[in-house]
Write a protein that holds these residues in place. Structure first.
Motif, PDB file in Angstrom:
ATOM      1  N   VAL A 194       0.832  -1.201   0.000  1.00  0.00           N
ATOM      2  CA  VAL A 194       0.000   0.000   0.000  1.00  0.00           C
ATOM      3  C   VAL A 194       0.870   1.255   0.000  1.00  0.00           C
ATOM      4  O   VAL A 194       0.629   2.209  -0.743  1.00  0.00           O
ATOM      5  CB  VAL A 194      -0.966   0.001   1.206  1.00  0.00           C
ATOM      6  CG1 VAL A 194      -1.653   1.358   1.336  1.00  0.00           C
ATOM      7  CG2 VAL A 194      -1.996  -1.111   1.069  1.00  0.00           C
ATOM      8  N   VAL A 195       1.901   1.247   0.846  1.00  0.00           N
ATOM      9  CA  VAL A 195       2.783   2.407   0.943  1.00  0.00           C
ATOM     10  C   VAL A 195       3.566   2.612  -0.349  1.00  0.00           C
ATOM     11  O   VAL A 195       3.684   3.735  -0.864  1.00  0.00           O
ATOM     12  CB  VAL A 195       3.748   2.243   2.139  1.00  0.00           C
ATOM     13  CG1 VAL A 195       4.804   3.345   2.136  1.00  0.00           C
ATOM     14  CG2 VAL A 195       2.966   2.252   3.445  1.00  0.00           C
ATOM     15  N   ARG A 196       4.088   1.534  -0.903  1.00  0.00           N
ATOM     16  CA  ARG A 196       4.923   1.636  -2.097  1.00  0.00           C
ATOM     17  C   ARG A 196       4.116   2.034  -3.337  1.00  0.00           C
ATOM     18  O   ARG A 196       4.647   2.648  -4.260  1.00  0.00           O
ATOM     19  CB  ARG A 196       5.614   0.299  -2.360  1.00  0.00           C
ATOM     20  CG  ARG A 196       6.678  -0.048  -1.336  1.00  0.00           C
ATOM     21  CD  ARG A 196       7.993   0.597  -1.669  1.00  0.00           C
ATOM     22  NE  ARG A 196       8.983   0.421  -0.608  1.00  0.00           N
ATOM     23  CZ  ARG A 196      10.165   0.997  -0.592  1.00  0.00           C
ATOM     24  NH1 ARG A 196      10.506   1.830  -1.564  1.00  0.00           N
ATOM     25  NH2 ARG A 196      11.007   0.810   0.382  1.00  0.00           N
ATOM     26  N   ASN A 197       2.849   1.669  -3.364  1.00  0.00           N
ATOM     27  CA  ASN A 197       2.015   1.926  -4.542  1.00  0.00           C
ATOM     28  C   ASN A 197       0.829   2.813  -4.193  1.00  0.00           C
ATOM     29  O   ASN A 197      -0.273   2.641  -4.707  1.00  0.00           O
ATOM     30  CB  ASN A 197       1.521   0.603  -5.126  1.00  0.00           C
ATOM     31  CG  ASN A 197       2.669  -0.318  -5.501  1.00  0.00           C
ATOM     32  OD1 ASN A 197       3.377  -0.077  -6.460  1.00  0.00           O
ATOM     33  ND2 ASN A 197       2.847  -1.368  -4.710  1.00  0.00           N
ATOM     34  N   PHE A 198       1.053   3.770  -3.320  1.00  0.00           N
ATOM     35  CA  PHE A 198      -0.011   4.630  -2.807  1.00  0.00           C
ATOM     36  C   PHE A 198      -0.779   5.303  -3.941  1.00  0.00           C
ATOM     37  O   PHE A 198      -0.208   5.995  -4.785  1.00  0.00           O
ATOM     38  CB  PHE A 198       0.589   5.690  -1.883  1.00  0.00           C
ATOM     39  CG  PHE A 198      -0.392   6.694  -1.371  1.00  0.00           C
ATOM     40  CD1 PHE A 198      -1.475   6.299  -0.599  1.00  0.00           C
ATOM     41  CD2 PHE A 198      -0.254   8.037  -1.664  1.00  0.00           C
ATOM     42  CE1 PHE A 198      -2.391   7.221  -0.121  1.00  0.00           C
ATOM     43  CE2 PHE A 198      -1.154   8.970  -1.188  1.00  0.00           C
ATOM     44  CZ  PHE A 198      -2.230   8.552  -0.419  1.00  0.00           C
ATOM     45  N   GLY A 199      -2.098   5.050  -3.957  1.00  0.00           N
ATOM     46  CA  GLY A 199      -2.956   5.683  -4.962  1.00  0.00           C
ATOM     47  C   GLY A 199      -2.661   5.223  -6.370  1.00  0.00           C
ATOM     48  O   GLY A 199      -3.001   5.919  -7.324  1.00  0.00           O
ATOM     49  N   GLY A 200      -2.020   4.065  -6.526  1.00  0.00           N
ATOM     50  CA  GLY A 200      -1.699   3.577  -7.853  1.00  0.00           C
ATOM     51  C   GLY A 200      -0.593   4.346  -8.535  1.00  0.00           C
ATOM     52  O   GLY A 200      -0.378   4.230  -9.744  1.00  0.00           O
ATOM     53  N   LYS A 201       0.141   5.153  -7.766  1.00  0.00           N
ATOM     54  CA  LYS A 201       1.192   5.988  -8.357  1.00  0.00           C
ATOM     55  C   LYS A 201       2.475   5.180  -8.547  1.00  0.00           C
ATOM     56  O   LYS A 201       2.633   4.090  -8.001  1.00  0.00           O
ATOM     57  CB  LYS A 201       1.466   7.198  -7.462  1.00  0.00           C
ATOM     58  CG  LYS A 201       0.274   8.127  -7.302  1.00  0.00           C
ATOM     59  CD  LYS A 201       0.586   9.243  -6.322  1.00  0.00           C
ATOM     60  CE  LYS A 201      -0.627  10.133  -6.101  1.00  0.00           C
ATOM     61  NZ  LYS A 201      -0.363  11.190  -5.100  1.00  0.00           N
ATOM     62  N   LYS A 202       3.365   5.753  -9.311  1.00  0.00           N
ATOM     63  CA  LYS A 202       4.657   5.141  -9.552  1.00  0.00           C
ATOM     64  C   LYS A 202       5.408   4.950  -8.240  1.00  0.00           C
ATOM     65  O   LYS A 202       5.402   5.820  -7.383  1.00  0.00           O
ATOM     66  CB  LYS A 202       5.467   6.028 -10.501  1.00  0.00           C
ATOM     67  CG  LYS A 202       6.860   5.499 -10.826  1.00  0.00           C
ATOM     68  CD  LYS A 202       7.599   6.482 -11.724  1.00  0.00           C
ATOM     69  CE  LYS A 202       9.019   6.004 -11.989  1.00  0.00           C
ATOM     70  NZ  LYS A 202       9.756   6.993 -12.812  1.00  0.00           N
ATOM     71  N   GLU A 203       6.054   3.792  -8.103  1.00  0.00           N
ATOM     72  CA  GLU A 203       6.815   3.536  -6.875  1.00  0.00           C
ATOM     73  C   GLU A 203       7.976   4.516  -6.753  1.00  0.00           C
ATOM     74  O   GLU A 203       8.665   4.814  -7.721  1.00  0.00           O
ATOM     75  CB  GLU A 203       7.335   2.095  -6.876  1.00  0.00           C
ATOM     76  CG  GLU A 203       8.040   1.724  -5.580  1.00  0.00           C
ATOM     77  CD  GLU A 203       8.352   0.238  -5.481  1.00  0.00           C
ATOM     78  OE1 GLU A 203       9.473  -0.074  -5.075  1.00  0.00           O
ATOM     79  OE2 GLU A 203       7.462  -0.572  -5.805  1.00  0.00           O
ATOM     80  N   LYS A 204       8.158   5.032  -5.545  1.00  0.00           N
ATOM     81  CA  LYS A 204       9.231   5.975  -5.244  1.00  0.00           C
ATOM     82  C   LYS A 204       9.967   5.518  -3.994  1.00  0.00           C
ATOM     83  O   LYS A 204       9.452   4.686  -3.232  1.00  0.00           O
ATOM     84  CB  LYS A 204       8.644   7.368  -4.982  1.00  0.00           C
ATOM     85  CG  LYS A 204       7.960   8.024  -6.155  1.00  0.00           C
ATOM     86  CD  LYS A 204       7.454   9.407  -5.731  1.00  0.00           C
ATOM     87  CE  LYS A 204       6.849  10.154  -6.904  1.00  0.00           C
ATOM     88  NZ  LYS A 204       6.388  11.523  -6.499  1.00  0.00           N
ATOM     89  N   PRO A 205      11.137   6.089  -3.749  1.00  0.00           N
ATOM     90  CA  PRO A 205      11.764   5.845  -2.434  1.00  0.00           C
ATOM     91  C   PRO A 205      10.822   6.306  -1.323  1.00  0.00           C
ATOM     92  O   PRO A 205      10.145   7.325  -1.460  1.00  0.00           O
ATOM     93  CB  PRO A 205      13.026   6.701  -2.479  1.00  0.00           C
ATOM     94  CG  PRO A 205      13.304   6.915  -3.925  1.00  0.00           C
ATOM     95  CD  PRO A 205      11.966   6.958  -4.599  1.00  0.00           C
ATOM     96  N   VAL A 206      10.791   5.557  -0.236  1.00  0.00           N
ATOM     97  CA  VAL A 206       9.888   5.864   0.883  1.00  0.00           C
ATOM     98  C   VAL A 206      10.697   6.313   2.096  1.00  0.00           C
ATOM     99  O   VAL A 206      11.630   5.629   2.518  1.00  0.00           O
ATOM    100  CB  VAL A 206       9.011   4.646   1.248  1.00  0.00           C
ATOM    101  CG1 VAL A 206       8.175   4.949   2.497  1.00  0.00           C
ATOM    102  CG2 VAL A 206       8.100   4.276   0.089  1.00  0.00           C
ATOM    103  N   VAL A 207      10.315   7.468   2.636  1.00  0.00           N
ATOM    104  CA  VAL A 207      10.936   7.988   3.858  1.00  0.00           C
ATOM    105  C   VAL A 207       9.923   7.878   4.995  1.00  0.00           C
ATOM    106  O   VAL A 207       8.861   8.503   4.947  1.00  0.00           O
ATOM    107  CB  VAL A 207      11.374   9.459   3.678  1.00  0.00           C
ATOM    108  CG1 VAL A 207      11.954   9.999   4.986  1.00  0.00           C
ATOM    109  CG2 VAL A 207      12.382   9.585   2.551  1.00  0.00           C
ATOM    110  N   GLY A 208      10.224   7.061   6.010  1.00  0.00           N
ATOM    111  CA  GLY A 208       9.385   7.001   7.198  1.00  0.00           C
ATOM    112  C   GLY A 208       9.539   8.279   8.005  1.00  0.00           C
ATOM    113  O   GLY A 208      10.626   8.863   8.056  1.00  0.00           O
TER     114      GLY A 208
END
Length: 391
Positions: free
Chosen positions: A221-235
């Motif tokens: 869910v976090v990696r593909n939020f809203g069906g958008k392109k995967e980006k680096p994730v910063v907690g």
């Protein structure tokens, strides 16, 4: 080998296991390492632990009132125990006893486990609490028991009379381990005898995360939020201690108090092109007589308000907030999936450091300050990545 564990972490039932997730990161490996070192030891503690934890980690919880029970005369009761132990030290005769003294008699080793509340900060938990804790250790030392203080971040010490007693007791410990070097530096500067002190990382570095597949659905869910392109994730984790104005449990807060956090998230999204995942690093629970139920802790509404402010501003569009509840081992697994972490919770930083996640630590913004955040960062060579909330 009989081991009695006391200390300022002797709190109401559930606080060490089901509240601040960092507390659990510490206590599980702490007890396991004791059993690894003293293979057949019997361990009792004034920490209030669940039946599940007691069975799994082979430890027995004693009544909290052996250590501290918020009675008007707590200090006087502990003074009596000191007097009885001093008489025993002089004569070898115990003219009277208490439940606590009986447990000290049983023990071969008494361990003070107080974390960052061996000092003035203990008195935020209850009247005269630090002095009571000192008396409990002094009683054991007078009775000839081996004593240790493990995994601590001692200080500060504002009261000169109490400081003199603390110095006497500290010197008489058979061993002290501080979980970061800044505490040891401060103790040396205050004139404490640190000849038996060792600076060692917090046991939390040994805490084992769950398998990452246990949080796989959330990560997707976090990696593909809203069906958008995967980006680096910063907690991104903040708590009440990170605001410039206290108290830590102030609620509600004005939106303006979040300004620097808001601008930081917007920078991460807009300038660095990353997705920001807001999350909590604390849980809560219903207290008796209600049936036990794990629920969100104090960090969660802070994360939700930050999310709300960001959405209203509309500048940072790639943000997600985790609404699920996770156990400590799942929380560490989730942190291990981030590309980077920004955190005001020191043990969330430990979870990241231990999994080689680049981390920026947000210091406390108001009193009582805690030197442990800089100390933990220093021990892993990341002191330059500790940021002030005001900056």
């Amino acid at each position: 080998m009989n081991i009695l564990i006391i200390g300022q972490c002797s709190l109401h039932w559930g606080r060490m296991e089901f509240g601040n997730i960092g507390n659990y990161y510490i206590i599980e490996p702490f007890f396991r390492q004791l059993h690894n070192t003293f293979e057949h030891a019997e361990i009792k503690t004034t920490m209030q632990l669940s039946e599940r934890f007691q069975r799994a980690e082979q430890v027995k919880s004693l009544p909290l009132n052996l250590y501290y029970d918020w009675r008007d005369n707590e200090l006087q009761l502990s003074d009596i125990e000191v007097e009885l132990s001093e008489e025993y030290k002089r004569t070898g005769i115990l003219i009277e006893t208490t439940e606590y003294i009986e447990q000290v008699k049983w023990a071969d080793l008494v361990i003070d486990f107080s974390g960052d509340i061996w000092g003035d900060n203990a008195n935020f938990l209850g009247k005269d609490r630090f002095n009571v804790g000192l008396n409990k250790v002094l009683t054991a030392q007078n009775m000839g028991k081996k004593t240790a203080m493990l995994a601590g971040s001692p200080g500060p010490f504002g009261n000169e009379v109490t400081k003199r007693l603390a110095k006497k007791i500290y010197k008489s410990f058979d061993i002290v381990t501080n979980r970061e070097p800044i505490s040891t530096d401060l103790l040396n500067a205050e004139g404490f005898d640190c000849s038996k002190t060792h600076t060692l990382p917090c046991p939390a570095f040994l805490f084992e995360a769950a398998q990452k597949n246990s949080v796989e659905d959330t990560v997707k869910v976090v990696r593909n939020f809203g069906g958008k392109k995967e980006k680096p994730v910063v907690g991104f984790i903040i708590c009440g201690w990170n605001f410039e104005k206290g108290p830590f449990d102030k609620w509600p807060r004005n939106d303006e108090e979040y300004d620097n956090f808001v601008e930081s998230v917007e920078f991460i999204c807009g300038q660095l092109g990353a997705r920001v995942c807001l999350m909590s690093h604390s849980n809560g629970f219903d207290i008796p007589p209600l049936p036990f139920k794990l629920k969100h802790g104090r960090d969660y509404p802070i994360a939700k308000q930050l999310q709300s402010i960001l959405l209203k501003r509309g500048i940072a569009k790639d943000i997600v907030c985790i609404d699920e509840l996770f156990e400590p081992w799942e929380t560490k697994a989730l942190i291990g999936t981030f590309d980077m972490l920004v955190t005001g919770r020191v043990h969330a930083a430990v979870a990241a450091f231990a999994q080689s996640i680049p981390t920026v630590v947000i210091d406390y913004g108001h009193e009582p300050k805690a030197h442990k955040l800089k100390g933990f960062a220093k021990i892993v060579g990341a002191l330059q990545y500790v940021a002030q909330p005001s900056d």
